[in-house]
Design a protein around this motif. Structure first.
Motif, PDB file in Angstrom:
ATOM      1  N   PRO B  13     -21.221  18.400 -65.686  1.00 43.77           N
ATOM      2  CA  PRO B  13     -22.110  18.015 -64.574  1.00 43.77           C
ATOM      3  C   PRO B  13     -23.321  17.223 -65.075  1.00 43.77           C
ATOM      4  CG  PRO B  13     -22.143  20.410 -64.948  1.00 43.77           C
ATOM      5  CD  PRO B  13     -21.100  19.842 -65.861  1.00 43.77           C
ATOM      6  N   ARG B  14     -23.626  16.132 -64.349  1.00 45.41           N
ATOM      7  CA  ARG B  14     -24.801  15.316 -64.688  1.00 45.41           C
ATOM      8  C   ARG B  14     -26.009  15.883 -63.940  1.00 45.41           C
ATOM      9  NH1 ARG B  14     -19.541  13.820 -65.648  1.00 45.41           N
ATOM     10  NH2 ARG B  14     -19.200  11.573 -65.607  1.00 45.41           N
ATOM     11  N   ASN B  15     -27.134  15.832 -64.598  1.00 52.04           N
ATOM     12  CA  ASN B  15     -28.410  16.180 -63.950  1.00 52.04           C
ATOM     13  C   ASN B  15     -28.486  17.614 -63.439  1.00 52.04           C
ATOM     14  OD1 ASN B  15     -29.242  13.388 -64.191  1.00 52.04           O
ATOM     15  ND2 ASN B  15     -27.884  12.972 -62.465  1.00 52.04           N
ATOM     16  N   MET B  16     -27.833  18.528 -64.141  1.00 53.89           N
ATOM     17  CA  MET B  16     -27.943  19.922 -63.737  1.00 53.89           C
ATOM     18  C   MET B  16     -29.240  20.493 -64.294  1.00 53.89           C
ATOM     19  SD  MET B  16     -27.484  23.362 -64.185  1.00 53.89           S
ATOM     20  CE  MET B  16     -26.669  23.605 -65.763  1.00 53.89           C
ATOM     21  N   GLY B  17     -29.987  21.209 -63.476  1.00 54.03           N
ATOM     22  CA  GLY B  17     -31.209  21.831 -63.952  1.00 54.03           C
ATOM     23  C   GLY B  17     -32.284  21.825 -62.888  1.00 54.03           C
ATOM     24  N   VAL B  18     -33.541  21.939 -63.336  1.00 55.96           N
ATOM     25  CA  VAL B  18     -34.650  21.958 -62.380  1.00 55.96           C
ATOM     26  C   VAL B  18     -35.707  20.935 -62.795  1.00 55.96           C
ATOM     27  CG1 VAL B  18     -34.378  24.397 -61.775  1.00 55.96           C
ATOM     28  CG2 VAL B  18     -35.858  23.776 -63.663  1.00 55.96           C
ATOM     29  N   ILE B  19     -36.543  20.536 -61.853  1.00 58.68           N
ATOM     30  CA  ILE B  19     -37.716  19.719 -62.164  1.00 58.68           C
ATOM     31  C   ILE B  19     -38.941  20.557 -61.812  1.00 58.68           C
ATOM     32  CG2 ILE B  19     -39.026  17.638 -61.532  1.00 58.68           C
ATOM     33  CD1 ILE B  19     -36.329  16.265 -60.939  1.00 58.68           C
ATOM     34  N   ALA B  69     -23.692  12.983 -56.527  1.00 57.49           N
ATOM     35  CA  ALA B  69     -24.774  12.577 -55.623  1.00 57.49           C
ATOM     36  C   ALA B  69     -26.060  12.314 -56.407  1.00 57.49           C
ATOM     37  CB  ALA B  69     -24.998  13.644 -54.555  1.00 57.49           C
ATOM     38  N   THR B  70     -26.338  13.155 -57.405  1.00 55.37           N
ATOM     39  CA  THR B  70     -27.560  12.941 -58.181  1.00 55.37           C
ATOM     40  C   THR B  70     -27.465  11.641 -58.977  1.00 55.37           C
ATOM     41  OG1 THR B  70     -26.711  14.294 -60.012  1.00 55.37           O
ATOM     42  CG2 THR B  70     -28.131  15.406 -58.415  1.00 55.37           C
ATOM     43  N   GLU B  71     -26.274  11.349 -59.508  1.00 51.84           N
ATOM     44  CA  GLU B  71     -26.097  10.082 -60.244  1.00 51.84           C
ATOM     45  C   GLU B  71     -26.333   8.886 -59.346  1.00 51.84           C
ATOM     46  OE1 GLU B  71     -22.462   9.540 -62.525  1.00 51.84           O
ATOM     47  OE2 GLU B  71     -23.865   9.747 -64.197  1.00 51.84           O
ATOM     48  N   LEU B  72     -25.850   9.007 -58.095  1.00 49.76           N
ATOM     49  CA  LEU B  72     -25.930   7.868 -57.178  1.00 49.76           C
ATOM     50  C   LEU B  72     -27.351   7.590 -56.697  1.00 49.76           C
ATOM     51  CD1 LEU B  72     -22.675   8.459 -55.066  1.00 49.76           C
ATOM     52  CD2 LEU B  72     -23.078   6.639 -56.723  1.00 49.76           C
ATOM     53  N   LYS B  87     -19.593  10.053 -47.385  1.00 48.50           N
ATOM     54  CA  LYS B  87     -18.443   9.165 -47.587  1.00 48.50           C
ATOM     55  C   LYS B  87     -18.566   8.438 -48.931  1.00 48.50           C
ATOM     56  CE  LYS B  87     -15.780   5.918 -44.940  1.00 48.50           C
ATOM     57  NZ  LYS B  87     -16.176   4.519 -44.816  1.00 48.50           N
ATOM     58  N   VAL B  88     -19.788   7.991 -49.216  1.00 48.91           N
ATOM     59  CA  VAL B  88     -20.037   7.280 -50.477  1.00 48.91           C
ATOM     60  C   VAL B  88     -19.767   8.213 -51.663  1.00 48.91           C
ATOM     61  CG1 VAL B  88     -21.845   6.189 -51.884  1.00 48.91           C
ATOM     62  CG2 VAL B  88     -21.701   5.708 -49.425  1.00 48.91           C
ATOM     63  N   VAL B  89     -20.266   9.446 -51.552  1.00 48.44           N
ATOM     64  CA  VAL B  89     -20.070  10.419 -52.642  1.00 48.44           C
ATOM     65  C   VAL B  89     -18.579  10.701 -52.835  1.00 48.44           C
ATOM     66  CG1 VAL B  89     -20.535  12.797 -53.406  1.00 48.44           C
ATOM     67  CG2 VAL B  89     -22.323  11.497 -52.241  1.00 48.44           C
ATOM     68  N   MET B  90     -17.904  10.866 -51.720  1.00 44.25           N
ATOM     69  CA  MET B  90     -16.474  11.179 -51.789  1.00 44.25           C
ATOM     70  C   MET B  90     -15.684  10.037 -52.418  1.00 44.25           C
ATOM     71  SD  MET B  90     -15.041  13.454 -48.663  1.00 44.25           S
ATOM     72  CE  MET B  90     -13.942  12.264 -48.042  1.00 44.25           C
ATOM     73  N   GLU B  91     -16.021   8.805 -52.000  1.00 47.49           N
ATOM     74  CA  GLU B  91     -15.313   7.643 -52.556  1.00 47.49           C
ATOM     75  C   GLU B  91     -15.574   7.522 -54.046  1.00 47.49           C
ATOM     76  OE1 GLU B  91     -16.376   4.354 -50.061  1.00 47.49           O
ATOM     77  OE2 GLU B  91     -14.997   5.031 -48.487  1.00 47.49           O
ATOM     78  N   ALA B  92     -16.814   7.797 -54.444  1.00 46.91           N
ATOM     79  CA  ALA B  92     -17.160   7.697 -55.863  1.00 46.91           C
ATOM     80  C   ALA B  92     -16.384   8.722 -56.697  1.00 46.91           C
ATOM     81  CB  ALA B  92     -18.659   7.897 -56.037  1.00 46.91           C
ATOM     82  N   LEU B  93     -15.971   9.794 -56.043  1.00 44.24           N
ATOM     83  CA  LEU B  93     -15.212  10.840 -56.750  1.00 44.24           C
ATOM     84  C   LEU B  93     -13.701  10.651 -56.606  1.00 44.24           C
ATOM     85  CD1 LEU B  93     -17.306  13.994 -55.765  1.00 44.24           C
ATOM     86  CD2 LEU B  93     -17.028  13.117 -58.079  1.00 44.24           C
ATOM     87  N   ASP B  94     -13.285   9.510 -56.051  1.00 43.87           N
ATOM     88  CA  ASP B  94     -11.861   9.256 -55.779  1.00 43.87           C
ATOM     89  C   ASP B  94     -11.279  10.270 -54.818  1.00 43.87           C
ATOM     90  OD1 ASP B  94     -11.997   7.097 -57.471  1.00 43.87           O
ATOM     91  OD2 ASP B  94     -11.200   8.166 -59.210  1.00 43.87           O
TER      92      ASP B  94
END
Lengths: 390, 145
Positions: B13-19, B69-72, B87-94
């Motif tokens: 997973p990308r960007n997992m964590g807290v700010i 979603a965080t990457e996008l 829809k965008v997230v889903m398409e990006a995930l194939d």
């Protein structure tokens, strides 16, 4: 691969496959035919029926082959309902039955039957007293499972059977998980009908049976030829029936040995997880439990993620999480024993076979530990929990 | 069952964590249906999303959609982030299996919830942004008996 999903299905034993093979080729005949290959097939079907009847202490003509456990459950409930509705339209069951029973009850409710769904305690036990209290003059059937498929709790079948007999109510038990693992005497336990399935005891898939005590009025399930005493017509699935017979013979022969080995492995696994993984809970009864069943809930994590990560490490298991059931609701069994939704979502079921080893379980414990830890790191629920603790 | 992209985002997973002290944070979903998503945003004075992190309780699809979603939205303006729909997230995930589509709705909603929090703190309005619903799930198909 480490296979720990034997409650889902088991590997077909090599000796079972061996026994089945001739009935695809040389002995392909229809058991209803008069000539050689036909009568050979008929003899094999009869032998399997005999082996199965003996395992329950019943007569061969009381065993009716079906396409599996679900069909047997459907048949037992629907046919009893139809056959006895003149006497009454009330059925008693529990909240933790398999969907094959529960959804059939829903179907019957739509058709004017009244169903009492008994609660279970936090360990998944049905109370015999609650069964007795629920009996009414119009009660025609009690259907309580022998042992639960998710949490492994073994129900007080003998006591419930005695109550049913005392009140003149029929008693059906779904023994799909227990048959072949535990000794069952239909007579001693007061069972009138019992469902079982071959693939849970190293037999082939697609074959099961319903035991129906002689003298019961039960409508035919499938109309047609004279097979299964005209109650379930259709040419017999000969290879599968032969395989079922071989699997039962094997299960009876190995029962004690399997029980000893599996319950030792089970207790080892339970102890290690309980002591080494924080915030976990054992689901099901500690003592009255199927020898091969382990079921835990891990707080703050979701079961499907856990299963995928276990799968990546070559470990096959299952969960009561909604995501694994194709619906949005988590396991009805875990909710019935009092788990909160999020706890039910975070459950893991590990079901052993005698082929598993202690070394395999050590690998599984280490995997569960690291995956649970990783998923908790990702979990907003765990984050909230830690903040509340501060 | 899942595409290779979904599995990749689940496994790594990308960007997992807290700010710490985020510009905006939003949590959506509920434990009842088994998915909770929390998104943290760090947005600079120009309105550009400098950093984004997530925490998710949920299935493989929920984790993967959070990650994608965080990457996008990372490095994008707030307005651009508004275009990251389910829809965008889903398409990006194939794609996702039909039963998991609600997970991608959750990701979109989590970003909107974090943006809403940001907008409230900054006392601004973001065009097209509506107050997020806390609870996102579709009606389950019930069996007919």
């Amino acid at each position: 691969m480490i296979y720990l999903d034997n409650a889902a299905t088991t590997r077909t034993a090599p000796e079972v496959v061996e026994a089945m093979l001739p009935y695809f080729s040389d002995c392909f005949g229809n058991p209803s035919s008069i000539y050689g290959p036909g009568s050979k097939a008929k003899k094999a079907v009869n032998e399997a029926r005999h082996t199965i009847a003996e395992s329950l202490g019943v007569k061969p003509e009381e065993i009716y082959f079906t396409a599996g456990g679900s069909e047997a459950d459907n048949w037992a409930l629907k046919a009893t309902a139809e056959g006895y509705e003149h006497k009454g339209k009330h059925i008693i069951t529990s909240k933790i039955e398999h969907h094959a029973v529960l959804h059939t009850c829903k179907y019957l409710e739509k058709r004017g039957f009244e169903i009492t769904y008994l609660d279970v305690d936090t360990e998944g036990k049905v109370s015999p007293k609650a069964v007795e209290d629920a009996i009414r003059p119009d009660t025609i059937l009690i259907s309580i499972m022998f042992a639960n498929n998710e949490i492994g709790t073994i129900e007080p079948i003998g006591e419930i059977g005695a109550i049913a007999k005392k009140h003149g109510v029929l008693f059906h038990t779904d023994a799909v998980q227990a048959y072949g693992q535990l000794p069952i005497s239909a007579e001693a336990l007061g069972i009138d009908m019992l469902s079982a399935s071959a693939h849970k005891l190293n037999g082939p898939k697609g074959i099961g049976f319903l035991y129906i005590r002689n003298g019961l009025k039960l409508r035919s399930l499938i109309h047609g030829g004279a097979q299964e005493r005209s109650r379930r017509a259709g040419t017999e699935n000969v290879p599968a029936i032969v395989g079922f017979g071989a699997a039962v013979e094997r299960a009876q022969r190995l029962m004690e040995e399997k029980q000893t080995k599996e319950s030792m492995l089970r207790d080892y696994l339970i102890e290690r997880i309980e002591t080494e993984v924080p915030y976990c809970r054992l689901n099901g009864h500690r003592k009255d439990r199927l020898p091969n069943n382990v079921n835990f809930s891990f707080s703050f994590i979701e079961g499907e993620s856990l299963l995928i990560m276990l799968d990546m490490k070559g470990i096959c298991a299952s969960s009561g999480s909604a995501c694994t059931s194709g619906s949005l609701d988590p396991s009805h069994v875990l909710l019935a024993i009092g788990l909160k939704h999020e706890e039910a979502h975070g459950s893991l079921r590990l079901t052993l076979s005698e082929e598993n080893t202690k070394e395999e379980l050590d690998v599984v414990v280490e995997a569960v530990k690291s995956i649970v830890e990783r998923l908790r790191e990702m979990s907003p629920l765990y984050e909230d929990f830690l903040q509340q603790g501060q | 069952m899942y595409s290779e992209k979904v599995m990749d985002h689940f496994e790594h997973p990308r960007n997992m964590g807290v700010i710490e002290n985020p510009s905006g944070v939003g949590t959506v979903g509920n434990a009842k249906c088994g998915d909770i998503m929390r998104i943290f945003l760090d947005i600079d004075e120009e309105g550009i999303i400098q950093d984004v992190k997530f925490k998710t309780f949920g299935c493989g699809a929920a984790v993967a959609t959070s990650s994608m979603a965080t990457e996008l939205v990372k490095g994008k303006t707030v307005q651009e982030a508004m275009q990251v729909t389910n829809k965008v997230v889903m398409e990006a995930l194939d794609g996702l299996p039909p039963v998991k589509v609600h997970c991608s709705l959750l990701a979109e909603e989590a970003i909107h919830a974090a943006l809403w929090d940001y907008a409230e703190k900054k006392r601004i309005t973001i065009e097209g942004l509506q107050k997020p619903k806390a609870d996102i799930h579709e009606e389950e198909e019930k069996e007919e008996f």
